[in-house]
Structure formats: C-alpha cells, structure tokens
Scaffold this motif. Structure first.
Motif, PDB file in Angstrom:
ATOM      1  N   SER A 244       0.923  -1.171   0.148  1.00 11.30           N
ATOM      2  CA  SER A 244      -0.028   0.085   0.108  1.00 11.30           C
ATOM      3  C   SER A 244       0.920   1.183   0.097  1.00 11.30           C
ATOM      4  O   SER A 244       2.027   0.984   0.063  1.00 11.30           O
ATOM      5  CB  SER A 244      -0.932  -0.059   1.432  1.00 11.30           C
ATOM      6  N   GLU A 245       0.250   2.288  -0.035  1.00  9.14           N
ATOM      7  CA  GLU A 245       1.002   3.694  -0.255  1.00  9.14           C
ATOM      8  C   GLU A 245       1.906   3.733   0.984  1.00  9.14           C
ATOM      9  O   GLU A 245       2.985   3.916   1.295  1.00  9.14           O
ATOM     10  CB  GLU A 245       0.264   4.930  -0.491  1.00  9.14           C
ATOM     11  N   ARG A 246       0.970   3.699   2.077  1.00 12.50           N
ATOM     12  CA  ARG A 246       1.853   3.424   3.490  1.00 12.50           C
ATOM     13  C   ARG A 246       2.956   2.741   3.642  1.00 12.50           C
ATOM     14  O   ARG A 246       3.837   2.756   4.124  1.00 12.50           O
ATOM     15  CB  ARG A 246       0.583   3.696   4.610  1.00 12.50           C
ATOM     16  N   GLY A 247       2.290   1.338   3.413  1.00 13.66           N
ATOM     17  CA  GLY A 247       3.368   0.368   3.460  1.00 13.66           C
ATOM     18  C   GLY A 247       4.582   0.488   2.810  1.00 13.66           C
ATOM     19  O   GLY A 247       5.631   0.204   3.366  1.00 13.66           O
ATOM     20  N   LYS A 249       6.123   3.522   2.047  1.00  7.85           N
ATOM     21  CA  LYS A 249       6.783   4.330   2.865  1.00  7.85           C
ATOM     22  C   LYS A 249       7.637   3.619   4.123  1.00  7.85           C
ATOM     23  O   LYS A 249       8.766   3.823   4.451  1.00  7.85           O
ATOM     24  CB  LYS A 249       5.658   5.560   3.414  1.00  7.85           C
ATOM     25  N   ALA A 250       6.827   2.976   4.689  1.00 13.40           N
ATOM     26  CA  ALA A 250       7.345   2.180   5.845  1.00 13.40           C
ATOM     27  C   ALA A 250       8.474   1.288   5.509  1.00 13.40           C
ATOM     28  O   ALA A 250       9.532   1.275   6.297  1.00 13.40           O
ATOM     29  CB  ALA A 250       6.235   1.194   6.661  1.00 13.40           C
ATOM     30  N   VAL A 251       8.546   0.572   4.354  1.00 12.48           N
ATOM     31  CA  VAL A 251       9.534  -0.318   3.971  1.00 12.48           C
ATOM     32  C   VAL A 251      10.656   0.568   3.590  1.00 12.48           C
ATOM     33  O   VAL A 251      11.717   0.004   3.781  1.00 12.48           O
ATOM     34  CB  VAL A 251       8.801  -1.138   2.465  1.00 12.48           C
ATOM     35  N   ARG A 252      10.628   1.782   2.987  1.00 13.33           N
ATOM     36  CA  ARG A 252      11.660   2.597   2.446  1.00 13.33           C
ATOM     37  C   ARG A 252      12.349   3.053   3.748  1.00 13.33           C
ATOM     38  O   ARG A 252      13.563   3.099   3.991  1.00 13.33           O
ATOM     39  CB  ARG A 252      11.147   3.750   1.713  1.00 13.33           C
ATOM     40  N   PHE A 253      11.625   3.435   4.744  1.00 17.08           N
ATOM     41  CA  PHE A 253      12.057   3.820   6.062  1.00 17.08           C
ATOM     42  C   PHE A 253      12.944   2.620   6.739  1.00 17.08           C
ATOM     43  O   PHE A 253      14.243   2.928   6.966  1.00 17.08           O
ATOM     44  CB  PHE A 253      11.036   4.293   6.991  1.00 17.08           C
ATOM     45  N   SER A 275      11.289  -4.413  17.462  1.00 18.58           N
ATOM     46  CA  SER A 275       9.926  -3.628  17.588  1.00 18.58           C
ATOM     47  C   SER A 275      10.122  -2.117  17.429  1.00 18.58           C
ATOM     48  O   SER A 275       9.263  -1.461  16.910  1.00 18.58           O
ATOM     49  CB  SER A 275       8.943  -4.056  18.532  1.00 18.58           C
ATOM     50  N   GLY A 276      11.133  -1.688  17.732  1.00 21.89           N
ATOM     51  CA  GLY A 276      11.445  -0.176  17.681  1.00 21.89           C
ATOM     52  C   GLY A 276      11.515   0.187  16.276  1.00 21.89           C
ATOM     53  O   GLY A 276      11.018   1.183  15.844  1.00 21.89           O
ATOM     54  N   LEU A 277      12.349  -0.864  15.441  1.00 31.20           N
ATOM     55  CA  LEU A 277      12.230  -0.434  13.899  1.00 31.20           C
ATOM     56  C   LEU A 277      11.060  -0.465  13.341  1.00 31.20           C
ATOM     57  O   LEU A 277      10.589   0.275  12.597  1.00 31.20           O
ATOM     58  CB  LEU A 277      13.329  -1.658  13.607  1.00 31.20           C
ATOM     59  N   THR A 278      10.215  -1.562  13.612  1.00 31.06           N
ATOM     60  CA  THR A 278       8.721  -1.705  12.848  1.00 31.06           C
ATOM     61  C   THR A 278       7.963  -0.620  13.249  1.00 31.06           C
ATOM     62  O   THR A 278       7.271  -0.082  12.399  1.00 31.06           O
ATOM     63  CB  THR A 278       8.263  -2.970  13.138  1.00 31.06           C
ATOM     64  N   SER A 279       7.928  -0.187  14.587  1.00 28.57           N
ATOM     65  CA  SER A 279       6.832   1.013  15.045  1.00 28.57           C
ATOM     66  C   SER A 279       7.401   2.249  14.464  1.00 28.57           C
ATOM     67  O   SER A 279       6.433   2.967  13.901  1.00 28.57           O
ATOM     68  CB  SER A 279       6.797   0.865  16.540  1.00 28.57           C
ATOM     69  N   ARG A 280       8.373   2.362  14.533  1.00 30.07           N
ATOM     70  CA  ARG A 280       9.175   3.706  14.039  1.00 30.07           C
ATOM     71  C   ARG A 280       8.951   3.970  12.426  1.00 30.07           C
ATOM     72  O   ARG A 280       8.678   4.928  11.825  1.00 30.07           O
ATOM     73  CB  ARG A 280      10.509   3.922  14.259  1.00 30.07           C
ATOM     74  N   ALA A 281       9.102   2.827  11.712  1.00 28.47           N
ATOM     75  CA  ALA A 281       8.825   2.639  10.327  1.00 28.47           C
ATOM     76  C   ALA A 281       7.525   2.947   9.895  1.00 28.47           C
ATOM     77  O   ALA A 281       7.171   4.092   9.034  1.00 28.47           O
ATOM     78  CB  ALA A 281       9.242   1.209   9.861  1.00 28.47           C
ATOM     79  N   TRP A 282       6.548   2.450  10.487  1.00 26.74           N
ATOM     80  CA  TRP A 282       5.099   2.896  10.306  1.00 26.74           C
ATOM     81  C   TRP A 282       4.830   4.209  10.775  1.00 26.74           C
ATOM     82  O   TRP A 282       3.851   4.845  10.258  1.00 26.74           O
ATOM     83  CB  TRP A 282       4.216   1.618  11.007  1.00 26.74           C
ATOM     84  N   ALA A 283       4.988   4.852  12.045  1.00 30.51           N
ATOM     85  CA  ALA A 283       5.014   5.994  12.312  1.00 30.51           C
ATOM     86  C   ALA A 283       5.736   7.019  11.279  1.00 30.51           C
ATOM     87  O   ALA A 283       4.899   7.884  11.141  1.00 30.51           O
ATOM     88  CB  ALA A 283       5.916   6.310  13.546  1.00 30.51           C
ATOM     89  N   SER A 284       6.617   6.620  10.423  1.00 27.66           N
ATOM     90  CA  SER A 284       7.135   7.571   9.463  1.00 27.66           C
ATOM     91  C   SER A 284       6.221   7.661   8.478  1.00 27.66           C
ATOM     92  O   SER A 284       6.207   8.497   7.587  1.00 27.66           O
ATOM     93  CB  SER A 284       8.607   6.966   9.013  1.00 27.66           C
ATOM     94  N   ALA A 285       5.404   6.586   8.401  1.00 25.36           N
ATOM     95  CA  ALA A 285       4.278   6.517   7.086  1.00 25.36           C
ATOM     96  C   ALA A 285       2.959   7.221   7.895  1.00 25.36           C
ATOM     97  O   ALA A 285       2.001   6.986   7.044  1.00 25.36           O
ATOM     98  CB  ALA A 285       3.928   4.989   6.567  1.00 25.36           C
ATOM     99  N   GLY A 286       2.900   7.569   9.002  1.00 21.12           N
ATOM    100  CA  GLY A 286       1.623   8.470   9.451  1.00 21.12           C
ATOM    101  C   GLY A 286       0.857   7.513  10.336  1.00 21.12           C
ATOM    102  O   GLY A 286      -0.572   7.902  10.236  1.00 21.12           O
ATOM    103  N   LEU A 287       1.231   6.348  10.666  1.00 19.04           N
ATOM    104  CA  LEU A 287       0.280   5.378  11.408  1.00 19.04           C
ATOM    105  C   LEU A 287       1.048   4.958  12.493  1.00 19.04           C
ATOM    106  O   LEU A 287       2.299   4.202  12.582  1.00 19.04           O
ATOM    107  CB  LEU A 287       0.035   4.284  10.373  1.00 19.04           C
ATOM    108  N   ALA A 288       0.299   5.136  13.811  1.00 24.23           N
ATOM    109  CA  ALA A 288       0.952   4.686  15.034  1.00 24.23           C
ATOM    110  C   ALA A 288       0.508   3.450  15.123  1.00 24.23           C
ATOM    111  O   ALA A 288      -0.750   2.946  15.159  1.00 24.23           O
ATOM    112  CB  ALA A 288       0.549   5.610  16.403  1.00 24.23           C
ATOM    113  N   ILE A 289       1.547   2.437  15.739  1.00 25.25           N
ATOM    114  CA  ILE A 289       1.061   0.939  15.833  1.00 25.25           C
ATOM    115  C   ILE A 289       1.728   0.497  17.149  1.00 25.25           C
ATOM    116  O   ILE A 289       2.561   1.382  17.728  1.00 25.25           O
ATOM    117  CB  ILE A 289       1.718   0.114  14.724  1.00 25.25           C
ATOM    118  N   PRO A 290       1.242  -0.502  17.981  1.00 29.34           N
ATOM    119  CA  PRO A 290       1.810  -0.794  19.074  1.00 29.34           C
ATOM    120  C   PRO A 290       3.459  -1.035  19.306  1.00 29.34           C
ATOM    121  O   PRO A 290       3.773  -1.248  18.199  1.00 29.34           O
ATOM    122  CB  PRO A 290       1.108  -2.349  19.521  1.00 29.34           C
TER     123      PRO A 290
END
Length: 361
Positions: A244-247, A249-253, A275-290
């Motif tokens: 997805s568009e957000r996905g 962005k998360a992968v690139r981060f 999990s610090g990596l995965t949560s920050r990657a998705w935060a960079s895509a504009g989505l907060a995750i656990p």
C-alpha cells in the motif's frame, strides 16, 4: 579435540544454563570463603567440534530469545509509564483548574448569600405594608426569588466542583501508584535483559576467533536451510501482493536503517530493537502501531502468510518475541539481536508465528 578445550566449552555451556534457569526464590547462598589461587593455564588444545559449536549456538539462541522477551517487557513497561505520566499531568492540570473554579464559585456564592442576608431582615408582609409602590415590591420579590434560586445553583455547582476535585485526587493517587509499578517492572526487565546478554557475551568470549567465525557460518547455514525449507513448502506460491502507499513508505524507512546497530529498548534514530524498528517505520508512514512485538501480534489484524504484502509484519517464535518487516521476494528487514546490525534476511529463516497488517481497513 583435546580434553582441556572440550572441558572449557562444556563448562561455559553449563554456566550459561545456570543463567537460563534462575535460582528459586528464597534460595540461600553460603559464604564462598577465600578466593582460591588461580588455576594453571590449560595446555593448548584443538578447537571445538561442529557439534560443540552447535550446542553453543543453541544456548546463545535461548539467551538472546530470553533477552528479547525481557526487552518486550521493558518496552511495555516504558509505554505504560509514559501513558501514566501523561494522565498524571492531565489530572494535575484538572486539579489546578478545579481549585481555581472552586474559589470562583465560592466567591460568587458568598457574595450572593451576603446580598440575600442584607435584604432579608423583614418579613415579606411587613415590606409590602411599608412599600410606597406595591408593584415595585412584587417585582423586587421576584428578583429575590430568582437570586435565591441562583444562589442555590451556585452552591450546587460548587459542591459538584468539590466532588470533581476529590475524584481527580483519587485518580491521581492511582496513577502515581501505577507509574511506580511501571518503573519497578521496567527496572526488573532491564536487569533481566542485561543478565541474559551478559551471559551470552560471556559464552561467546570463551570461543577463539576461528571458532566464532565458524559459529557465524553455522548460523548462516542454519538460516539458509530454514529459508529453503520454508520456500519449498510452497507458502508463497501465488503471493503477489503489492505494498500500500503507507506500506511502501514504511518499507523505505526500514530499509534506510540497514547497517545501524541493534540496541534493546531503542527506537532510533541511531539504533533500534526489533519492534522499535517496525513501530518507527510505520510511524514515518503516518500510522501509530503498538510498541512491542507481542502487542503488535495481539492488536493488529492477522493475514494469511500467502496474502502478505510489503510492509506487513512477520511475527516470530511461539512467544511472539521477535518481529521483522516483509519487503517482498520472501525477504524481511529486521533488527536481529545485540551485537548485530539491522539487515535483510530470509523471511523463513526463523520460526514464523504469523503475519499482521498495520494498515488493514
């Protein structure tokens, strides 16, 4: 292999096993007495066999996985501490505002009561007889009744404000206790992480340089075999999902972080845990995750492995103690463990628990 070297490796593994199974609560330890003189250095011996290094690798895996579980506990306690701190700050603000409102209502209610007292010296019948204008008196009586009702309203509002303050104070006390419990849990988890990592480093330090290199080769070979078996199972046959568009962005981060070190409890930008990596990657895509891998497994939507797309998170091990981000072509980017750097690896090189999708609708 020489018996001296074999005994050294066996002693190291035995010592580490003692760390994996901690002593029972209340266990007493006798005074060790005077320190014995150093033993004579063992004679040079052959390096460890592959079987012995496999035993070392197995113990290292157990230690680092236990450290990962403790890291998740630390991260969860850290998140709870942040939440309780924010709630406590909000309650402190409400208490301050409540006290100011209580003072304001008290002043208004007091002024109204004093005004009512000043005009209430004679009975209404006497006021009517003495009044030059009965209509003006009746109008004034209506205003007095309105004032009385307003005064009662102010008093009731002040009582509600007092009750709110009591509620805020009780909530603040509970939040402070929760915050203290979070800090204690975080400190206990910190000690556990450090203990497991220290034991792993102690075990690795017993190996010669050539043995450490062979150990790394054994790890890579085991990962390749696991990846080949995973792909050979046909698990990804027909999988062609696009990010997805957000996905994307998360992968690139996440890919931009490759080469940075793993550090437990870290959320970037210089280092990360898994999990610090995965949560920050998705935060960079504009989505907060656990924050933790276990929370990500519990709270995010599960998808079938064959339907995963880049940006999805792969959760590993039965206890959900590790997580990586799928980047496509059967590969994952992840922060492996202490002493290693963020890297791209086979998505099936570790036991897969399942897949979750942060941006599922």
């Amino acid at each position: 292999m020489g018996t001296g070297r074999r005994g050294l490796i066996a002693a190291a593994v035995t010592a580490v096993c003692a760390v994996i199974v901690p002593a029972a609560p209340g266990t007493a330890f006798a005074d060790p007495g005077p320190t014995p003189p150093p033993a004579a250095a063992p004679p040079p011996a052959a390096t460890a066999s592959d079987e012995e290094l496999e035993a070392v690798r197995d113990e290292l895996d157990k230690l680092y996985r236990a450290a990962a579980v403790a890291t998740d506990e630390y991260n969860a306690a850290e998140e709870e501490a942040r939440r309780h701190s924010a709630e406590l700050a909000e309650l402190a603000r409400k208490i301050t505002e409540g006290r100011e409102e209580l003072d304001r209502l008290g002043n208004r209610a007091g002024a109204a009561a004093r005004a009512q007292y000043r005009t209430g010296g004679l009975p209404d019948e006497a006021k009517l007889v003495l009044s030059d204008d009965p209509r003006q008196f009746l109008d004034g009586t209506g205003r007095v009744l309105q004032g009385q009702r307003a005064t009662k309203g102010l008093i009731a509002e002040r009582n509600r404000a007092q009750q709110d303050l009591r509620t805020y104070a009780a909530d603040a006390s509970a939040r402070r206790k929760g915050l203290e419990a979070d800090r204690e849990a975080k400190q206990a988890a910190r000690k556990e992480v450090e203990r497991r990592i220290a034991a792993a480093e102690e075990l690795e330090s017993r190996l010669e340089r050539e043995e450490r290199e062979r150990l790394e080769r054994l790890e890579r070979e085991a990962a390749r075999r696991a990846q080949a078996a995973w792909l050979g199972s046909g698990v990804l046959e027909g999988a062609s999902g696009e990010a997805s568009e957000r996905g994307g962005k998360a992968v690139r981060f996440a890919m931009d972080q490759v080469g940075k070190p793993y550090r437990w409890g870290a959320e970037g930008p210089a280092a990360y845990d898994c999990s610090g990596l995965t949560s920050r990657a998705w935060a960079s895509a504009g989505l907060a995750i656990p924050r933790t891998s276990q929370q990500q497994w519990e709270q995010l939507r599960h998808v079938d492995v064959g339907e995963m797309r880049p940006g999805d998170l792969i959760i590993y091990f039965p206890d959900a103690s590790h997580v990586g981000m799928y980047v496509g072509d059967g590969m994952v980017v992840h922060a492996p463990r202490p002493g290693r750097t963020i890297t791209v690896a086979g998505a099936g090189s570790m036991p897969v628990l399942g897949v979750v999708r942060p941006d599922a609708t």
